[in-house]
Motif scaffolding. Structure first.
Motif, short mmCIF file in Angstrom:
data_model
loop_
_atom_site.label_atom_id
_atom_site.label_comp_id
_atom_site.label_asym_id
_atom_site.label_seq_id
_atom_site.Cartn_x
_atom_site.Cartn_y
_atom_site.Cartn_z
N ALA A 56 0.90 -1.30 0.00
CA ALA A 56 -0.02 0.14 -0.03
C ALA A 56 0.88 1.31 0.03
O ALA A 56 0.84 2.22 -0.93
CB ALA A 56 -1.13 0.00 1.19
N LEU A 57 1.96 1.27 0.92
CA LEU A 57 2.70 2.52 1.02
C LEU A 57 3.49 2.64 -0.08
O LEU A 57 3.90 3.70 -0.92
CB LEU A 57 3.63 2.48 2.07
N GLU A 58 4.07 1.63 -0.63
CA GLU A 58 4.76 1.59 -2.08
C GLU A 58 4.15 2.08 -3.15
O GLU A 58 4.38 2.88 -3.99
CB GLU A 58 5.47 0.23 -2.46
N GLU A 59 2.76 1.70 -3.45
CA GLU A 59 1.96 2.21 -4.54
C GLU A 59 1.72 3.77 -4.37
O GLU A 59 1.58 4.19 -5.45
CB GLU A 59 0.74 1.23 -4.40
N TYR A 60 1.39 4.04 -2.87
CA TYR A 60 1.09 5.55 -2.89
C TYR A 60 2.22 6.29 -3.01
O TYR A 60 2.09 7.42 -3.85
CB TYR A 60 0.68 5.74 -1.12
N ALA A 61 3.57 5.91 -2.59
CA ALA A 61 4.77 6.69 -3.13
C ALA A 61 4.84 6.89 -4.54
O ALA A 61 5.40 7.84 -5.03
CB ALA A 61 5.89 5.87 -2.45
N LYS A 62 4.72 5.60 -5.23
CA LYS A 62 4.82 5.69 -6.40
C LYS A 62 3.67 6.71 -7.28
O LYS A 62 4.06 7.40 -8.35
CB LYS A 62 4.58 4.42 -7.05
N ARG A 63 2.61 6.51 -6.74
CA ARG A 63 1.52 7.23 -7.41
C ARG A 63 1.80 8.88 -7.13
O ARG A 63 1.30 9.71 -8.10
CB ARG A 63 0.08 7.13 -6.59
N ILE A 64 2.43 9.36 -5.96
CA ILE A 64 2.66 10.90 -5.83
C ILE A 64 3.76 11.29 -6.26
O ILE A 64 4.27 12.30 -6.04
CB ILE A 64 2.42 11.12 -4.38
N GLY A 65 4.77 10.32 -6.64
CA GLY A 65 6.10 10.57 -7.30
C GLY A 65 7.13 10.83 -6.13
O GLY A 65 8.14 11.70 -6.12
N ILE A 66 6.90 10.38 -4.86
CA ILE A 66 7.90 10.60 -3.97
C ILE A 66 8.62 9.37 -3.32
O ILE A 66 7.57 8.13 -3.26
CB ILE A 66 7.18 11.28 -2.70
N SER A 67 9.72 8.85 -3.18
CA SER A 67 10.46 7.83 -2.72
C SER A 67 10.07 7.73 -1.26
O SER A 67 10.16 8.78 -0.49
CB SER A 67 11.95 7.67 -3.13
N ILE A 68 10.20 6.16 -0.70
CA ILE A 68 10.36 5.93 0.52
C ILE A 68 11.87 5.90 1.03
O ILE A 68 12.55 4.89 0.39
CB ILE A 68 9.73 4.70 0.86
N THR A 69 12.40 7.00 1.95
CA THR A 69 13.70 7.00 2.08
C THR A 69 14.02 5.83 2.87
O THR A 69 15.17 5.29 2.88
CB THR A 69 14.21 8.19 2.57
N GLU A 70 13.29 5.66 4.13
CA GLU A 70 13.65 4.53 5.01
C GLU A 70 12.14 4.20 5.48
O GLU A 70 11.28 4.69 5.29
CB GLU A 70 14.37 5.26 6.17
N SER A 71 12.36 2.77 6.25
CA SER A 71 11.15 2.37 6.73
C SER A 71 11.47 1.42 8.24
O SER A 71 12.92 1.28 8.23
CB SER A 71 10.63 1.12 5.88
N PHE A 72 10.71 1.67 8.99
CA PHE A 72 10.88 1.00 10.32
C PHE A 72 9.77 0.11 10.44
O PHE A 72 8.51 0.41 10.36
CB PHE A 72 10.83 2.17 11.31
N THR A 73 10.07 -1.08 11.13
CA THR A 73 9.16 -2.08 11.58
C THR A 73 9.03 -2.37 12.98
O THR A 73 10.00 -2.46 13.61
CB THR A 73 9.32 -3.18 10.73
N GLU A 74 7.91 -2.41 13.57
CA GLU A 74 7.65 -2.79 14.89
C GLU A 74 6.83 -3.94 15.23
O GLU A 74 5.80 -4.08 14.37
CB GLU A 74 6.89 -1.40 15.55
N ILE A 75 7.18 -4.61 15.91
CA ILE A 75 6.31 -5.76 16.63
C ILE A 75 5.98 -5.52 17.65
O ILE A 75 6.53 -5.83 19.03
CB ILE A 75 6.90 -7.17 16.31
#
Length: 227
Positions: free
Chosen positions: A26-45
Motif C-alpha cells: 500500500a505504501l509503495e503504491e502510494y509513494a509511486k503514485r505521488i512521485g515521492i520515494s520512501i527514504t527509510e522504513s521502520f518495522t515494529e512488532i
C-alpha cells in the motif's frame, strides 16, 4: 520525502509476513503514485495500545532530522491508543495515513478527527480483548462441567508445528504401506494392459485409491511412478 512505519501485533505475524506485506504494498503504491520515494522504513512488532515504541520513536527522529513525512498504511497500524495518537499529533511531524487521505493533522479539525478515530480504534481493541477473555472463561467452564482439566496451552505456534510434522510423518508411512501392498499388483497388470484397463481392473477388484476414490488412467500413471 517519506519515511514508512509498519506495525504488526505478534512475533508470529512478524516472522510470517502476515500483515506486513499488505502495508508495504500500500505504501509503495502510494509513494509511486505521488512521485515521492520512501527514504527509510521502520518495522515494529508491538501491540497497538503499547506506548513504548522504540521503532516509532526512531522513525519520528528521522522525520525531524530529514524534514520527512511519516507514512502509515492505516490509523490502527499506527496506534490504538488515544494518548499516543495525540502525542504524535503534537510531535510536530507531518503524518500521512492512507486510510484517511484527506485528513490534515492541523491543531483544530485534524486533532478532533484523529482523536475520535483513535478512540474508536482503542474501543475496538479493548472489545477484542474482552471477547477473548469471555471466550476463555466459557471454555474453562465447559471443562469444569465435564470434570476435565483445561490444557495449559493450546494452538501455540510450536504445538501446531509439531502437530503438522507428526501428520506428515504419518501420511508418509501410510503412503509407503499402500504402495508396498498394491503397487506390485498394478505393475503386474500394466505389463499387458493399458492404463485405462489397469484402472478398470483395480476398480473391478474393489481396490480403491489411498484416498478412497475410483481409479482412472491418470491416477494409475501417477501411482506407478511413485517410489
Amino acid at each position: 520525502m517519506l519515511i514508512a512505519y509498519y506495525r504488526v501485533s505478534t512475533k508470529r505475524q512478524g516472522r510470517s509476513g502476515l500483515g506486513l506485506e499488505a502495508q508495504k504494498v500500500a505504501l509503495e503504491e502510494y509513494a509511486k503514485r505521488i512521485g515521492i520515494s520512501i527514504t527509510e522504513s521502520f518495522t515494529e512488532i508491538e501491540s497497538g495500545r503499547c506506548r513504548n515504541r522504540p521503532q516509532l520513536k526512531s522513525a519520528l527522529a528521522r522525520c525531524k532530522e530529514l524534514g520527512a513525512t511519516l507514512a502509515v498504511a492505516k490509523l490502527d497500524r499506527l496506534a490504538r491508543d488515544v494518548g499516543l495518537i495525540l502525542w504524535l499529533v503534537d510531535s510536530g511531524v507531518k503524518i500521512t495515513l492512507l486510510d484517511l487521505p484527506d485528513l490534515s493533522a492541523d491543531p483544530i479539525v485534524g486533532r478532533l478527527v484523529l482523536t475520535v478515530m483513535a478512540a474508536i480504534a482503542e474501543f475496538e481493541s479493548r472489545r477484542i480483548g474482552q471477547r477473548i477473555k469471555e471466550a476463555m472463561a466459557r471454555r474453562r467452564a465447559r471443562f469444569a462441567r465435564k470434570g476435565r482439566k483445561e490444557p495449559k496451552k493450546f494452538f501455540s505456534v510450536k504445538h501446531q508445528e509439531r502437530a503438522n510434522a507428526a501428520w506428515h510423518r504419518q501420511n508418509r508411512r501410510q503412503a509407503r504401506a499402500f504402495r508396498l501392498e498394491f503397487q506390485p499388483l498394478a505393475l503386474g497388470l500394466r505389463q499387458t494392459r493399458t492404463l485405462t484397463a489397469v484402472a478398470a481392473e483395480l476398480n473391478a477388484r474393489g481396490v480403491p485409491t489411498r484416498r478412497g476414490r475410483k481409479w482412472s488412467a491418470g491416477l494409475v500413471h501417477a501411482f506407478l511412478r511413485k517410489k
